[in-house]
Design a protein around this motif. Sequence first.
Motif, PDB file in Angstrom:
ATOM      1  N   LEU A 171       0.831  -1.200   0.000  1.00  0.00           N
ATOM      2  CA  LEU A 171       0.000   0.000   0.000  1.00  0.00           C
ATOM      3  C   LEU A 171       0.872   1.260   0.000  1.00  0.00           C
ATOM      4  CD1 LEU A 171      -2.541   1.671   0.244  1.00  0.00           C
ATOM      5  CD2 LEU A 171      -2.670   1.058   2.667  1.00  0.00           C
ATOM      6  N   LEU A 172       1.890   1.271   0.835  1.00  0.00           N
ATOM      7  CA  LEU A 172       2.772   2.443   0.887  1.00  0.00           C
ATOM      8  C   LEU A 172       3.427   2.703  -0.454  1.00  0.00           C
ATOM      9  CD1 LEU A 172       4.379   1.838   4.379  1.00  0.00           C
ATOM     10  CD2 LEU A 172       3.029   3.846   3.713  1.00  0.00           C
ATOM     11  N   ARG A 173       3.747   1.634  -1.181  1.00  0.00           N
ATOM     12  CA  ARG A 173       4.383   1.801  -2.488  1.00  0.00           C
ATOM     13  C   ARG A 173       3.453   2.531  -3.460  1.00  0.00           C
ATOM     14  NH1 ARG A 173       5.675  -2.865  -2.625  1.00  0.00           N
ATOM     15  NH2 ARG A 173       7.700  -2.618  -1.626  1.00  0.00           N
ATOM     16  N   GLN A 174       2.161   2.284  -3.329  1.00  0.00           N
ATOM     17  CA  GLN A 174       1.205   2.959  -4.201  1.00  0.00           C
ATOM     18  C   GLN A 174       1.018   4.422  -3.815  1.00  0.00           C
ATOM     19  OE1 GLN A 174      -2.335   0.454  -5.410  1.00  0.00           O
ATOM     20  NE2 GLN A 174      -1.492  -0.891  -3.838  1.00  0.00           N
ATOM     21  N   GLU A 175       1.174   4.728  -2.538  1.00  0.00           N
ATOM     22  CA  GLU A 175       0.975   6.086  -2.060  1.00  0.00           C
ATOM     23  C   GLU A 175       2.252   6.928  -2.090  1.00  0.00           C
ATOM     24  OE1 GLU A 175      -1.721   7.877  -1.026  1.00  0.00           O
ATOM     25  OE2 GLU A 175      -2.985   6.264  -1.785  1.00  0.00           O
ATOM     26  N   LEU A 176       3.389   6.303  -1.821  1.00  0.00           N
ATOM     27  CA  LEU A 176       4.636   7.051  -1.690  1.00  0.00           C
ATOM     28  C   LEU A 176       5.644   6.769  -2.794  1.00  0.00           C
ATOM     29  CD1 LEU A 176       5.292   6.663   2.167  1.00  0.00           C
ATOM     30  CD2 LEU A 176       4.056   8.499   0.980  1.00  0.00           C
ATOM     31  N   GLY A 177       5.434   5.685  -3.543  1.00  0.00           N
ATOM     32  CA  GLY A 177       6.400   5.296  -4.551  1.00  0.00           C
ATOM     33  C   GLY A 177       7.412   4.307  -4.004  1.00  0.00           C
ATOM     34  N   ARG A 311       5.561   7.809 -13.302  1.00  0.00           N
ATOM     35  CA  ARG A 311       6.627   8.816 -13.250  1.00  0.00           C
ATOM     36  C   ARG A 311       6.064  10.190 -12.903  1.00  0.00           C
ATOM     37  NH1 ARG A 311      10.724   9.032 -18.105  1.00  0.00           N
ATOM     38  NH2 ARG A 311      12.231   8.180 -16.596  1.00  0.00           N
ATOM     39  N   ALA A 312       4.918  10.548 -13.464  1.00  0.00           N
ATOM     40  CA  ALA A 312       4.335  11.860 -13.184  1.00  0.00           C
ATOM     41  C   ALA A 312       4.008  12.018 -11.706  1.00  0.00           C
ATOM     42  CB  ALA A 312       3.067  12.051 -14.028  1.00  0.00           C
ATOM     43  N   ARG A 313       3.642  10.917 -11.064  1.00  0.00           N
ATOM     44  CA  ARG A 313       3.260  11.001  -9.658  1.00  0.00           C
ATOM     45  C   ARG A 313       4.443  10.927  -8.710  1.00  0.00           C
ATOM     46  NH1 ARG A 313      -1.150   7.163  -6.427  1.00  0.00           N
ATOM     47  NH2 ARG A 313      -1.008   8.282  -4.451  1.00  0.00           N
ATOM     48  N   PHE A 314       5.434  10.100  -9.024  1.00  0.00           N
ATOM     49  CA  PHE A 314       6.471   9.795  -8.043  1.00  0.00           C
ATOM     50  C   PHE A 314       7.874  10.271  -8.417  1.00  0.00           C
ATOM     51  CE2 PHE A 314       3.368   6.256  -7.243  1.00  0.00           C
ATOM     52  CZ  PHE A 314       2.980   6.688  -5.981  1.00  0.00           C
ATOM     53  N   SER A 315       8.047  10.918  -9.542  1.00  0.00           N
ATOM     54  CA  SER A 315       9.391  11.293  -9.961  1.00  0.00           C
ATOM     55  C   SER A 315      10.040  12.241  -8.960  1.00  0.00           C
ATOM     56  CB  SER A 315       9.358  11.957 -11.346  1.00  0.00           C
ATOM     57  OG  SER A 315      10.651  12.418 -11.697  1.00  0.00           O
ATOM     58  N   CYS A 316      11.295  11.912  -8.615  1.00  0.00           N
ATOM     59  CA  CYS A 316      12.090  12.801  -7.780  1.00  0.00           C
ATOM     60  C   CYS A 316      13.421  13.084  -8.452  1.00  0.00           C
ATOM     61  CB  CYS A 316      12.310  12.189  -6.385  1.00  0.00           C
ATOM     62  SG  CYS A 316      13.028  10.537  -6.394  1.00  0.00           S
ATOM     63  N   ALA A 317      13.461  12.889  -9.768  1.00  0.00           N
ATOM     64  CA  ALA A 317      14.695  13.080 -10.531  1.00  0.00           C
ATOM     65  C   ALA A 317      15.011  14.555 -10.690  1.00  0.00           C
ATOM     66  CB  ALA A 317      14.574  12.429 -11.910  1.00  0.00           C
ATOM     67  N   ASP A 318      16.294  14.849 -10.804  1.00  0.00           N
ATOM     68  CA  ASP A 318      16.742  16.210 -11.095  1.00  0.00           C
ATOM     69  C   ASP A 318      16.255  16.583 -12.486  1.00  0.00           C
ATOM     70  OD1 ASP A 318      19.977  17.864 -10.914  1.00  0.00           O
ATOM     71  OD2 ASP A 318      18.023  18.581 -11.600  1.00  0.00           O
ATOM     72  N   GLU A 319      15.531  17.667 -12.566  1.00  0.00           N
ATOM     73  CA  GLU A 319      14.948  18.048 -13.861  1.00  0.00           C
ATOM     74  C   GLU A 319      16.021  18.371 -14.901  1.00  0.00           C
ATOM     75  OE1 GLU A 319      11.229  17.224 -12.736  1.00  0.00           O
ATOM     76  OE2 GLU A 319      11.872  17.890 -14.714  1.00  0.00           O
ATOM     77  N   THR A 320      17.248  18.596 -14.453  1.00  0.00           N
ATOM     78  CA  THR A 320      18.296  18.938 -15.413  1.00  0.00           C
ATOM     79  C   THR A 320      18.970  17.697 -15.999  1.00  0.00           C
ATOM     80  OG1 THR A 320      20.026  19.039 -13.717  1.00  0.00           O
ATOM     81  CG2 THR A 320      18.764  21.058 -14.149  1.00  0.00           C
ATOM     82  N   GLU A 321      18.606  16.486 -15.466  1.00  0.00           N
ATOM     83  CA  GLU A 321      19.227  15.271 -15.974  1.00  0.00           C
ATOM     84  C   GLU A 321      18.825  15.049 -17.418  1.00  0.00           C
ATOM     85  OE1 GLU A 321      19.133  10.449 -15.192  1.00  0.00           O
ATOM     86  OE2 GLU A 321      18.286  11.822 -13.727  1.00  0.00           O
ATOM     87  N   SER A 322      19.729  14.694 -18.230  1.00  0.00           N
ATOM     88  CA  SER A 322      19.458  14.482 -19.650  1.00  0.00           C
ATOM     89  C   SER A 322      18.800  13.133 -19.870  1.00  0.00           C
ATOM     90  CB  SER A 322      20.754  14.542 -20.442  1.00  0.00           C
ATOM     91  OG  SER A 322      20.538  14.149 -21.784  1.00  0.00           O
ATOM     92  N   SER A 323      17.707  13.134 -20.634  1.00  0.00           N
ATOM     93  CA  SER A 323      17.029  11.875 -20.927  1.00  0.00           C
ATOM     94  C   SER A 323      17.854  11.015 -21.887  1.00  0.00           C
ATOM     95  CB  SER A 323      15.657  12.153 -21.532  1.00  0.00           C
ATOM     96  OG  SER A 323      15.811  12.876 -22.743  1.00  0.00           O
ATOM     97  N   ALA A 324      18.887  11.608 -22.459  1.00  0.00           N
ATOM     98  CA  ALA A 324      19.733  10.846 -23.362  1.00  0.00           C
ATOM     99  C   ALA A 324      20.949  10.263 -22.684  1.00  0.00           C
ATOM    100  CB  ALA A 324      20.192  11.730 -24.533  1.00  0.00           C
ATOM    101  N   ALA A 325      21.067  10.503 -21.386  1.00  0.00           N
ATOM    102  CA  ALA A 325      22.249  10.032 -20.658  1.00  0.00           C
ATOM    103  C   ALA A 325      22.311   8.529 -20.653  1.00  0.00           C
ATOM    104  CB  ALA A 325      22.233  10.574 -19.232  1.00  0.00           C
TER     105      ALA A 325
END
Length: 325
Positions: A171-177, A311-325
């Motif tokens: 349950l926590l995984r669904q709520e918190l990621g 991803r839209a709900r739980f993303s905590c990635a740095d927005e500057t990270e390149s998606s091509a990395a």
Amino acid sequence: MMKTVACVVQDGFAPFEFGLACEAFGLDRSNDGVPNFDFRVVAPRPGAVASKMGFSLNVEYDLSFAYEADLVILCPVPREYWGRIDPLLIEVARDAVARGAWVLTICSGSFILGAAGVLDGRRATTHWMYADVMADMYPLVDVDPDVLFVQDERIITSAGTAAGIDACLHLLRQELGAELTNRIARRMVVPPQRDGGQAQFIDRPIPVVPSDSLAAVADWAVEHLREDLGIERLAARALMSPRTFARRFKAEYGATPAAWLGRQRVLHAQRMLERSTLSLDRIAEECGFGSAAVLRQNFSRVLGTTPTAYRARFSCADETESSAA
């Protein structure tokens, strides 16, 4: 997002199952970046509530809080009460399901939902020792005695004792990621994920000697998820025939190698979706799914949502990270 949690106890409550609910939802873990819940222990009649172990718990709150809580946890019901569930508990259960709150039962707490009629036509579980009794008492419920927990919409029923931990983390995984839930699991010193479909009891829960365990092969597989991990390759690493390896793996892990690997790949995809901005194709490659389409299929089957929505709900990635990395 879930913010309020009511843990319901009654006379004869089981200390361990009650304690694991407190551990999962009641502790302050803000230092780990985990949001706190407004967690309250409630009872049909506040005051001294006797446990089945000879001590009592002084409960301050009645059931009023349970009628507004985002999550209602129903602790195990003593056997002597199965045929006469407290009407106050039945009303709380019906209300929680009707308003769409999360409801989580541990062990025989599922008997409350059975008496309330909210499990009719649904799949559910309880401790394997009580499954036949529950099925007889509530024939409209599809009782599965062979799993750790079952989720049907926002109702989660779990098997006995430690399976409640798995249900709480699910349950926590669904709520918190996945990332924050893994932090909670580490603090609890338990594995972050045992699939709900795993058997309640397995042939050899503890290996006879450490060298007899397949843990080393499983750990190696987790480190090589992007590779082709057919049973022949895994069996060769364990120095066994494929048939012997499959049998031993099922006995030790309660799941087939293929099913276990599929779940590990989904878990890895969850973490990558949270921590990175890599493309779905790249994540699929890293997790061993091969393509974004296969990733989507497996992700939706296991978690009931899409990788993009997750991803839209739980993303905590740095927005500057390149998606091509």
